[in-house]
Write a protein that holds these residues in place. Structure first.
Motif, PDB file in Angstrom:
ATOM      1  N   ILE A  19      19.284  19.818 -42.685  1.00 51.89           N
ATOM      2  CA  ILE A  19      19.783  19.357 -41.392  1.00 51.89           C
ATOM      3  C   ILE A  19      17.978  20.395 -40.822  1.00 51.89           C
ATOM      4  O   ILE A  19      18.121  21.379 -40.654  1.00 51.89           O
ATOM      5  CB  ILE A  19      20.518  20.252 -40.444  1.00 51.89           C
ATOM      6  N   PRO A  20      16.991  19.842 -39.434  1.00 51.96           N
ATOM      7  CA  PRO A  20      16.076  20.371 -39.448  1.00 51.96           C
ATOM      8  C   PRO A  20      16.432  21.338 -38.254  1.00 51.96           C
ATOM      9  O   PRO A  20      17.499  21.455 -37.461  1.00 51.96           O
ATOM     10  CB  PRO A  20      15.732  18.889 -38.410  1.00 51.96           C
ATOM     11  N   GLU A  21      15.533  22.413 -37.869  1.00 56.41           N
ATOM     12  CA  GLU A  21      16.151  23.731 -37.894  1.00 56.41           C
ATOM     13  C   GLU A  21      15.804  22.825 -35.982  1.00 56.41           C
ATOM     14  O   GLU A  21      17.319  24.181 -35.599  1.00 56.41           O
ATOM     15  CB  GLU A  21      14.961  24.796 -37.646  1.00 56.41           C
TER      16      GLU A  21
ATOM     17  N   GLY B 240      10.161  35.353 -42.785  1.00 55.30           N
ATOM     18  CA  GLY B 240      11.254  35.483 -41.360  1.00 55.30           C
ATOM     19  C   GLY B 240      10.925  35.126 -39.942  1.00 55.30           C
ATOM     20  O   GLY B 240      11.170  35.020 -39.281  1.00 55.30           O
ATOM     21  N   HIS B 241       9.178  35.108 -40.463  1.00 49.71           N
ATOM     22  CA  HIS B 241       8.577  35.078 -39.413  1.00 49.71           C
ATOM     23  C   HIS B 241       7.905  33.547 -39.405  1.00 49.71           C
ATOM     24  O   HIS B 241       8.495  32.710 -39.792  1.00 49.71           O
ATOM     25  CB  HIS B 241       7.147  35.603 -38.826  1.00 49.71           C
ATOM     26  N   GLY B 242       6.535  33.510 -39.796  1.00 46.81           N
ATOM     27  CA  GLY B 242       5.354  31.946 -40.010  1.00 46.81           C
ATOM     28  C   GLY B 242       6.140  30.919 -39.110  1.00 46.81           C
ATOM     29  O   GLY B 242       5.457  29.756 -39.149  1.00 46.81           O
ATOM     30  N   SER B 243       7.716  30.709 -38.611  1.00 48.45           N
ATOM     31  CA  SER B 243       7.837  30.039 -37.704  1.00 48.45           C
ATOM     32  C   SER B 243       7.487  28.798 -38.474  1.00 48.45           C
ATOM     33  O   SER B 243       7.032  27.403 -37.770  1.00 48.45           O
ATOM     34  CB  SER B 243       7.443  30.140 -36.793  1.00 48.45           C
ATOM     35  N   ALA B 244       7.497  28.148 -40.028  1.00 46.34           N
ATOM     36  CA  ALA B 244       6.844  27.376 -40.562  1.00 46.34           C
ATOM     37  C   ALA B 244       8.716  26.449 -40.346  1.00 46.34           C
ATOM     38  O   ALA B 244       8.879  26.651 -40.628  1.00 46.34           O
ATOM     39  CB  ALA B 244       7.144  27.277 -42.148  1.00 46.34           C
ATOM     40  N   VAL B 245       8.323  24.850 -40.276  1.00 50.16           N
ATOM     41  CA  VAL B 245       9.306  24.091 -39.325  1.00 50.16           C
ATOM     42  C   VAL B 245      10.051  23.807 -40.586  1.00 50.16           C
ATOM     43  O   VAL B 245       9.599  23.519 -41.889  1.00 50.16           O
ATOM     44  CB  VAL B 245       8.642  22.979 -38.956  1.00 50.16           C
TER      45      VAL B 245
END
Lengths: 261, 261
Positions: A19-21, B240-245
């Motif tokens: 599932i896409p975040e 935990g960061h990076g916010s890579a999709v």
DNA sequence: AAGTGTGAAGTGCTTCACAGCA
DNA sequence: TGCTGTGAAGCACTTCACACTT
């Protein structure tokens, strides 16, 4: 494929998809709205109705729901109670999540008393602080304990989610304690970027950032109302939700040559 | 293009570019970290250093900064004070933003007392509620006024940003009042999707959704530790960061046939 | 006839890799 | 030499359009 909707073994033959975040966050939104619809006695909803209330594109909504399975009825819509159940299952709400809150100062105190949590399956189970004036008091019937007790208390009460509402400088230390205690999911309200191991999931609520993003938009609008040398053109629309990915003209007081480079 | 960095006329020859929304949020983050670096006496930072502290990919950081102009020095990095100034300008923080807060109950009271706002250019300028027990009291030296006074007070004090921390059912009405008063940017803490005209920007902080997303991850991890019939494979990493999709394997208790359809 | 489920196209953000400047 | 700035490639999400089911 179109799999026949079937009763869920709840934890039986566990399967896995992807599932896409971005979809996960919206599923939570659908869940809440469905709860309200259920209270109003609705039995079915179409993707269009649900999309209207949640401010999401109907096609996107259907795709989001398709990630968790085919629980809709063509020509009719989705059965509210059934969909509700599926969403709760996917979001892990059939197991109660024990929440620990660290930092019961200004913001933390409010979070501890926030009824939106316990009411929806997230009972705040433990409170921590370092302030001697706070340690020992009760908030909403929960005892505030010293931060040193985090490992033992979290383990004993099976805490799965930690919330950090401490001042910035204290946050990383608290985070380390939580991780050490086995907490793998953290909601961080402190204005710092937490360093955690890969297996820990951190979500951040950053009020200052939210306001600054809005301030950016205020500045942007200011220009829109005083179109001087403005060039950019994104005449989108929609009603403030939709969360379509957009870009914004930047009010720039310097630099030149606009084309690419 | 590479435009020669030049002093900013601040509001002079206004130009416009385009910034991805995702970048705007990160710019706010960089701003805060830069402020801390400045306090520590740092004069320059490299993209790598700043990226390390903010948990962002260095290339992404450079690209973010490139949206606001070329203020870096090749071979050296970015001058902290200069970059700080540029970020403040872009984020509209050189004009003070008057903030109105509606709803001073549990959460609202905490927000009213949150020092992270006023300290960073967002003075809470007006407080509103409907509760007779709250209207008339002072919080942090600010008088709580009745919601009916929103239009007049907001106009008089030049409120540009509204925060809504009311119970869900009251939020839409309050929102309408704010919009009517000329407020074009709203930060919504109430668990409802606000309906607003196109020209109004709404950002939402939804605590229940945040927790539910975390609950989803708790469930996901539970499976990861008990790999039964799990299939999906995203062996990513990062801290935990990076916010890579990313996408996530879903714990599914039903349905079959996994391939597409 | 109505509405879901989804392949495919569209769009934008992220990441890479390197030219180019200090 | 070191680090920025950025074209281009990669990737994920969004949206469209329609086959398919009830």
């Amino acid at each position: 494929m179109t799999v026949p909707p079937q009763a869920d073994p709840d934890d039986g033959a566990v399967r896995s998809r992807t599932i896409p975040e971005a979809s996960v966050a919206r599923l939570a939104l659908y869940l809440r709205v469905l709860g309200e619809l259920a209270e109003q006695g609705a039995e079915t909803v179409s993707s269009e109705e649900l999309a209207g209330v949640t401010g999401v594109n109907p096609a996107k909504l259907r795709k989001d729901l398709s990630y968790i399975g085919s629980y809709g009825i063509r020509g009719v819509g989705y059965e509210v109670s059934s969909l509700l159940h599926q969403l709760e299952r996917v979001l892990g709400l059939n197991h109660r999540q024990a929440v620990a809150l660290v930092g019961v100062g200004n913001l933390g105190h409010a979070l501890a008393g926030y009824t939106g949590f316990g009411g929806r399956g997230f009972p705040v189970t433990a409170l921590f602080d370092v302030d001697p004036d706070l340690v020992g008091i009760h908030i909403n019937g929960i005892l505030v304990e010293h931060v040193d007790a985090i490992p033992s208390v979290c383990a004993a009460r099976g805490v799965t989610i930690g919330m950090i509402a401490t001042p910035g400088p204290a946050a990383q230390g608290v985070c380390d304690l939580l991780v050490e205690s086995g907490v793998r999911c953290i909601l961080n309200f402190a204005p710092v970027v937490l360093q955690v191991p890969d297996e820990v999931e951190v979500r951040k609520v950053d009020l200052a950032v939210e306001l600054q993003v809005l301030a950016f938009h205020v500045a942007r609008r200011h220009v829109a109302e005083h179109p001087q040398a403005v060039a950019g053109g994104n005449g989108h629309g929609r009603n403030g939700h939709g969360s379509a990915v957009r870009t914004f003209p930047l009010v720039d007081g310097a630099s030149a040559s606009e084309g690419r480079a």
